[in-house]
Design a protein around this motif. Structure first.
Motif, PDB file in Angstrom:
ATOM      1  N   GLU A 270       4.645  14.751  -4.081  1.00  0.00           N
ATOM      2  CA  GLU A 270       5.024  13.483  -3.475  1.00  0.00           C
ATOM      3  C   GLU A 270       4.571  12.329  -4.363  1.00  0.00           C
ATOM      4  O   GLU A 270       3.639  12.472  -5.163  1.00  0.00           O
ATOM      5  CB  GLU A 270       4.381  13.343  -2.094  1.00  0.00           C
ATOM      6  N   PRO A 271       5.224  11.162  -4.241  1.00  0.00           N
ATOM      7  CA  PRO A 271       4.775   9.996  -5.003  1.00  0.00           C
ATOM      8  C   PRO A 271       3.294   9.718  -4.738  1.00  0.00           C
ATOM      9  O   PRO A 271       2.845   9.762  -3.591  1.00  0.00           O
ATOM     10  CB  PRO A 271       5.662   8.866  -4.459  1.00  0.00           C
ATOM     11  N   GLY A 272       2.547   9.487  -5.792  1.00  0.00           N
ATOM     12  CA  GLY A 272       1.127   9.204  -5.655  1.00  0.00           C
ATOM     13  C   GLY A 272       0.230  10.424  -5.754  1.00  0.00           C
ATOM     14  O   GLY A 272      -0.984  10.298  -5.910  1.00  0.00           O
ATOM     15  N   LYS A 273       0.817  11.615  -5.717  1.00  0.00           N
ATOM     16  CA  LYS A 273       0.009  12.832  -5.755  1.00  0.00           C
ATOM     17  C   LYS A 273      -0.247  13.278  -7.193  1.00  0.00           C
ATOM     18  O   LYS A 273       0.660  13.319  -8.017  1.00  0.00           O
ATOM     19  CB  LYS A 273       0.694  13.962  -4.989  1.00  0.00           C
ATOM     20  N   VAL A 274      -1.481  13.629  -7.478  1.00  0.00           N
ATOM     21  CA  VAL A 274      -1.879  14.159  -8.776  1.00  0.00           C
ATOM     22  C   VAL A 274      -2.610  15.476  -8.553  1.00  0.00           C
ATOM     23  O   VAL A 274      -3.519  15.560  -7.727  1.00  0.00           O
ATOM     24  CB  VAL A 274      -2.801  13.176  -9.527  1.00  0.00           C
ATOM     25  N   ILE A 275      -2.192  16.509  -9.267  1.00  0.00           N
ATOM     26  CA  ILE A 275      -2.788  17.837  -9.134  1.00  0.00           C
ATOM     27  C   ILE A 275      -3.614  18.143 -10.379  1.00  0.00           C
ATOM     28  O   ILE A 275      -3.139  17.950 -11.504  1.00  0.00           O
ATOM     29  CB  ILE A 275      -1.692  18.905  -8.969  1.00  0.00           C
ATOM     30  N   THR A 276      -4.843  18.614 -10.186  1.00  0.00           N
ATOM     31  CA  THR A 276      -5.677  19.023 -11.309  1.00  0.00           C
ATOM     32  C   THR A 276      -6.374  20.338 -10.985  1.00  0.00           C
ATOM     33  O   THR A 276      -6.753  20.581  -9.829  1.00  0.00           O
ATOM     34  CB  THR A 276      -6.752  17.966 -11.647  1.00  0.00           C
TER      35      THR A 276
ATOM     36  N   ARG B   8     -11.568  10.171 -20.188  1.00  0.00           N
ATOM     37  CA  ARG B   8     -11.692   9.942 -21.628  1.00  0.00           C
ATOM     38  C   ARG B   8     -11.118   8.573 -22.014  1.00  0.00           C
ATOM     39  O   ARG B   8     -10.177   8.076 -21.399  1.00  0.00           O
ATOM     40  CB  ARG B   8     -10.974  11.036 -22.433  1.00  0.00           C
ATOM     41  N   GLU B   9     -11.697   8.009 -23.057  1.00  0.00           N
ATOM     42  CA  GLU B   9     -11.228   6.706 -23.538  1.00  0.00           C
ATOM     43  C   GLU B   9      -9.764   6.781 -23.956  1.00  0.00           C
ATOM     44  O   GLU B   9      -9.347   7.703 -24.669  1.00  0.00           O
ATOM     45  CB  GLU B   9     -12.075   6.264 -24.739  1.00  0.00           C
ATOM     46  N   GLY B  10      -8.983   5.836 -23.491  1.00  0.00           N
ATOM     47  CA  GLY B  10      -7.569   5.783 -23.838  1.00  0.00           C
ATOM     48  C   GLY B  10      -6.665   6.569 -22.926  1.00  0.00           C
ATOM     49  O   GLY B  10      -5.434   6.492 -23.041  1.00  0.00           O
ATOM     50  N   CYS B  11      -7.248   7.326 -21.987  1.00  0.00           N
ATOM     51  CA  CYS B  11      -6.421   8.122 -21.074  1.00  0.00           C
ATOM     52  C   CYS B  11      -5.883   7.244 -19.950  1.00  0.00           C
ATOM     53  O   CYS B  11      -6.661   6.648 -19.186  1.00  0.00           O
ATOM     54  CB  CYS B  11      -7.226   9.276 -20.491  1.00  0.00           C
ATOM     55  N   THR B  12      -4.558   7.170 -19.856  1.00  0.00           N
ATOM     56  CA  THR B  12      -3.929   6.331 -18.830  1.00  0.00           C
ATOM     57  C   THR B  12      -3.106   7.139 -17.824  1.00  0.00           C
ATOM     58  O   THR B  12      -2.399   6.569 -17.003  1.00  0.00           O
ATOM     59  CB  THR B  12      -3.014   5.278 -19.488  1.00  0.00           C
ATOM     60  N   LEU B  13      -3.188   8.455 -17.893  1.00  0.00           N
ATOM     61  CA  LEU B  13      -2.466   9.276 -16.915  1.00  0.00           C
ATOM     62  C   LEU B  13      -2.982   8.965 -15.515  1.00  0.00           C
ATOM     63  O   LEU B  13      -4.175   8.687 -15.326  1.00  0.00           O
ATOM     64  CB  LEU B  13      -2.674  10.760 -17.196  1.00  0.00           C
ATOM     65  N   PRO B  14      -2.106   8.992 -14.505  1.00  0.00           N
ATOM     66  CA  PRO B  14      -2.547   8.751 -13.138  1.00  0.00           C
ATOM     67  C   PRO B  14      -3.668   9.714 -12.729  1.00  0.00           C
ATOM     68  O   PRO B  14      -3.660  10.880 -13.107  1.00  0.00           O
ATOM     69  CB  PRO B  14      -1.278   8.989 -12.313  1.00  0.00           C
ATOM     70  N   LYS B  15      -4.591   9.206 -11.950  1.00  0.00           N
ATOM     71  CA  LYS B  15      -5.721  10.004 -11.483  1.00  0.00           C
ATOM     72  C   LYS B  15      -5.553  10.348 -10.006  1.00  0.00           C
ATOM     73  O   LYS B  15      -4.860   9.631  -9.285  1.00  0.00           O
ATOM     74  CB  LYS B  15      -7.025   9.253 -11.720  1.00  0.00           C
ATOM     75  N   PRO B  16      -6.190  11.428  -9.556  1.00  0.00           N
ATOM     76  CA  PRO B  16      -6.090  11.813  -8.132  1.00  0.00           C
ATOM     77  C   PRO B  16      -6.616  10.719  -7.215  1.00  0.00           C
ATOM     78  O   PRO B  16      -7.520   9.980  -7.600  1.00  0.00           O
ATOM     79  CB  PRO B  16      -6.959  13.068  -8.047  1.00  0.00           C
TER      80      PRO B  16
END
Length: 304
Positions: free
Chosen positions: A105-111, A296-304
């Motif tokens: 779903e929009p807004g969901k991040v899986i790790t 990490r520095e420079g990481c812009t991927l969406p977070k949970p």
């Protein structure tokens, strides 16, 4: 109001399933026209175009199928980052909407979610080299992008030693407009050559929004099953994106019909045009041992 994103997305995911009989596809996807999408420049593993003549001109550095993989419903590739080591667990890149559990779903991040999904690894000529199996979904989302990264139970050197297959390297820099690219589908064992037409500030489709998406020129007539394919820069041979969607019917921001929204909020529709998500943004987020580290520095991927 829902703003669709899974147009070509769902097409690539569900369209393949419908075509191959893997699973029942939703009506919207099954009737999206994916099955009959034009593939005038789709070149099969045998080197001829699917249903037409071969292109007159080969790309600058015609990418092979080496390192690409076939999923049950999509395409993908074994990828390494610029700092990856031979003994690191290998990563498989595909789309977030290609997950075995369905689209996040929009807004969901899986790790770090356990997975035992299998991937068929291909040789340069498109023949099957063997199978690798995931240990987990290291990262996946359909927010701001459309990406999944699986960690598998084999290292890069083990895959190369056992199968004679090298991983594709992910480019750490933003791709360049005008560069020749090839979408390499492990699912269909076909390639689609074109160029980067430009970049979409926002790409909206059925509730999902992606940022700075790669827009292809009209030559890349992708279809269901090509979702998750690596987008390879012909000159460098490196991965600059992951294929994920296409406007199938000229509709605006609906399922299988992504629309572009510019910085001023103006909406544009490009019927028949495909898109991919940039992958350079992944490289800062992968640390030693192929571990995803969103801090990490420079990481812009969406977070949970």
């Amino acid at each position: 109001m829902k703003r669709p994103l899974v147009g070509s997305l769902a097409t690539a995911l569900f369209g393949a399933a419908a075509l191959a009989g893997i699973a029942a596809a939703p009506a919207a996807a099954a009737t999206s026209g994916t099955a009959t999408a034009a593939t005038s420049n789709a070149v099969t593993a045998g080197g001829t175009a699917a249903g037409t003549t071969a292109p007159n001109k080969a790309p600058a550095a015609a990418p092979s199928f080496e390192g690409t993989v076939a999923l049950s419903n999509c395409s993908g590739s074994v990828v390494k980052m610029p700092e990856s080591q031979p003994g690191d667990p290998a990563l498989v890149l595909s789309n977030g909407h290609c997950l075995e559990e369905g689209m996040p779903e929009p807004g969901k991040v899986i790790t770090d979610q356990p997975s035992n999904r299998s991937f068929t690894v291909l040789k340069a000529d498109g023949s099957n080299a063997g199978t690798v199996r995931a240990t987990k979904i290291a990262y996946a989302t359909m927010t701001d992008t459309d990406v999944s990264l699986y960690e598998v139970g084999s290292t890069y050197e083990q895959i190369e030693s056992k199968f004679g297959v090298k991983a594709l390297e992910v480019e750490a820099a933003h791709p360049t407009q005008g560069n020749a690219i090839t979408v390499v589908s492990g699912y269909w064992k076909e390639t689609y050559g074109c160029a980067i037409d430009g970049f979409a500030h926002q790409l909206k489709e059925d509730g999902w929004t992606m940022k700075d998406s790669i827009r292809y020129t009209a030559d890349c007539r992708t279809k269901g099953g090509t979702s998750g394919s690596p987008v390879v820069d012909d000159a460098s041979g490196k991965v600059v994106g992951v294929n994920n969607t296409r406007n199938e019917n000229g509709e605006e921001c609906t399922l299988n019909n992504p629309c572009e929204v510019d910085e001023n909020g103006n909406t544009t529709v490009h019927e028949g045009i495909g898109y991919g998500q940039q992958t350079y943004i992944i490289t800062p987020c992968v640390g030693a041992g192929s571990k995803i580290d969103l801090s990490r520095e420079g990481c812009t991927l969406p977070k949970p």
